[in-house]
Design an enzyme around this catalytic site. Structure first.
Site, mmCIF file in Angstrom:
data_model
loop_
_atom_site.group_PDB
_atom_site.id
_atom_site.type_symbol
_atom_site.label_atom_id
_atom_site.label_comp_id
_atom_site.label_asym_id
_atom_site.label_seq_id
_atom_site.Cartn_x
_atom_site.Cartn_y
_atom_site.Cartn_z
ATOM 1 N N PRO A 2 0.828 -1.195 0.000
ATOM 2 C CA PRO A 2 0.000 0.000 0.000
ATOM 3 C C PRO A 2 0.875 1.262 0.000
ATOM 4 O O PRO A 2 1.554 1.549 0.974
ATOM 5 C CB PRO A 2 -0.798 -0.113 1.305
ATOM 6 C CG PRO A 2 -0.425 -1.432 1.925
ATOM 7 C CD PRO A 2 0.846 -1.880 1.291
ATOM 8 N N GLU A 3 0.854 1.949 -1.116
ATOM 9 C CA GLU A 3 1.558 3.232 -1.244
ATOM 10 C C GLU A 3 0.500 4.298 -1.512
ATOM 11 O O GLU A 3 -0.682 4.027 -1.367
ATOM 12 C CB GLU A 3 2.602 3.143 -2.362
ATOM 13 C CG GLU A 3 3.592 1.994 -2.144
ATOM 14 C CD GLU A 3 4.630 1.832 -3.255
ATOM 15 O OE1 GLU A 3 4.978 2.826 -3.900
ATOM 16 O OE2 GLU A 3 5.084 0.694 -3.468
ATOM 17 N N LYS A 59 1.326 7.703 3.572
ATOM 18 C CA LYS A 59 0.690 6.389 3.593
ATOM 19 C C LYS A 59 -0.164 6.201 4.844
ATOM 20 O O LYS A 59 -0.604 5.087 5.128
ATOM 21 C CB LYS A 59 1.768 5.293 3.554
ATOM 22 C CG LYS A 59 2.692 5.365 2.337
ATOM 23 C CD LYS A 59 3.803 4.325 2.419
ATOM 24 C CE LYS A 59 4.870 4.569 1.369
ATOM 25 N NZ LYS A 59 6.074 3.731 1.584
ATOM 26 N N ARG A 257 16.897 -3.035 -0.826
ATOM 27 C CA ARG A 257 15.563 -3.288 -1.372
ATOM 28 C C ARG A 257 15.647 -3.874 -2.774
ATOM 29 O O ARG A 257 16.432 -3.398 -3.603
ATOM 30 C CB ARG A 257 14.754 -1.984 -1.469
ATOM 31 C CG ARG A 257 14.477 -1.345 -0.156
ATOM 32 C CD ARG A 257 13.293 -2.032 0.527
ATOM 33 N NE ARG A 257 13.226 -1.661 1.927
ATOM 34 C CZ ARG A 257 13.358 -2.531 2.934
ATOM 35 N NH1 ARG A 257 13.572 -3.787 2.692
ATOM 36 N NH2 ARG A 257 13.273 -2.126 4.164
#
Length: 267
Positions: A2-3, A59, A257
């Site tokens: 969820p961004e 967010k 990442r």
DNA sequence: AATGGGACCTGCGCGC
DNA sequence: TGCGCGCAGGTCCCAT
């Protein structure tokens, strides 16, 4: 994950369906999500409140109950909110509402957070947060980069630099702008930054229109998937041909990442 | 100021 | 079939 587009979708949908409803019952199935307040006290304070407004910053989801009482949700990696009961799997905290809907905070990995605060502006995460990308002019955006030595990709994901961009959208917008994710931010030309800005705005708006990317657990409040995952150009497309130049997409760990990009056309 | 690591968590996919 | 392992990801925290 969820961004900004996913959280915006959720907030828009909540505003259509739960405004001015009363919270009749709170069920805490997993106490680990509730931070900084005892679960029993949380239940006591929230039960009977009316939902006045639902807001977003970065967010973070902010639900106004009273002038000095706000429910704060952070979905982190695997959280999602449901209003319709078919998919109650992983529901950890639920709010039964006076319109007979049940709002459930679901979270597979239990890294999400729920808080109850008097003033959401005082939250550390809010105070340190960078500007909202969709409220930022191109000139202001370019100014942000002055003196930034970080690699461009971790910089875009830094919430204190700019709010709401996570691992997925950072990769997609660097692909759109033809920028290598390891480029130092201060080495980018004005043309590249202008391109990056237009990619940022276009991709976020398009992703909001398509109700977000359901690459993992994220769902709309109805339980339906968002449609943007289908148009992702690089994310999770290792070894597939680049849609621009046909070179295989590469996956590399950058600043800890996973990062997908095209080494041929992202310079 | 930048970078690297670990912690928090669960479910998945891998090798055997 | 099933075990153990490593990994994914956002944010915070500590160390260099």
């Amino acid at each position: 994950m969820p961004e900004l587009p996913e959280v915006t979708t959720i907030v828009n949908q909540l505003n259509k369906e739960i405004l001015l409803t009363n919270i009749k019952k709170v069920t805490v199935t997993d106490k680990r999500l509730i931070k900084d307040v005892e679960p029993n006290e949380f239940i006591k304070k929230v039960t009977g409140s009316t939902i006045k407004e639902v807001l977003r910053r970065g967010k973070v989801i902010i639900i106004k109950l009273e002038d000095k009482l706000f429910l704060i949700f952070h979905l982190r990696i695997s959280g999602w909110l449901l209003l319709h009961s078919e998919y109650q799997k992983s529901a950890r905290v639920s709010f039964e509402l006076s319109n007979n809907l049940k709002l459930s905070f679901c979270d597979q990995r239990v890294l999400g957070e729920i808080r109850l605060v008097e003033d959401w502006h005082n939250l550390h995460i809010i105070k340190s947060m960078g500007p909202e990308p969709l409220s930022l002019s191109g000139e202001k955006f370019i100014e942000l980069f002055k003196g930034k030595k970080l690699k461009i990709k971790p910089l875009l994901m830094d919430q204190t630099f700019i709010a709401g961009i996570g691992n997925l959208y950072a990769q997609e917008l660097l692909f759109c702008a033809k920028i290598n994710p390891e480029k130092r931010a201060d080495s980018l030309t004005k043309d590249q930054l202008e391109k990056l800005y237009s990619c940022l705005i276009n991709i976020l708006k398009d992703a909001i229109e398509k109700k977000g990317s359901s690459v993992d657990t994220y769902r709309q409040v109805s339980g339906s998937k968002g449609a943007y995952a289908e148009v992702l150009k690089v994310y999770q497309r290792e070894k597939e041909p680049c849609c621009r130049c046909n070179h295989p997409i590469v996956r590399k760990t950058i600043a800890g990442r996973g990062t997908y990009f095209c080494p041929e056309c992202q310079k």
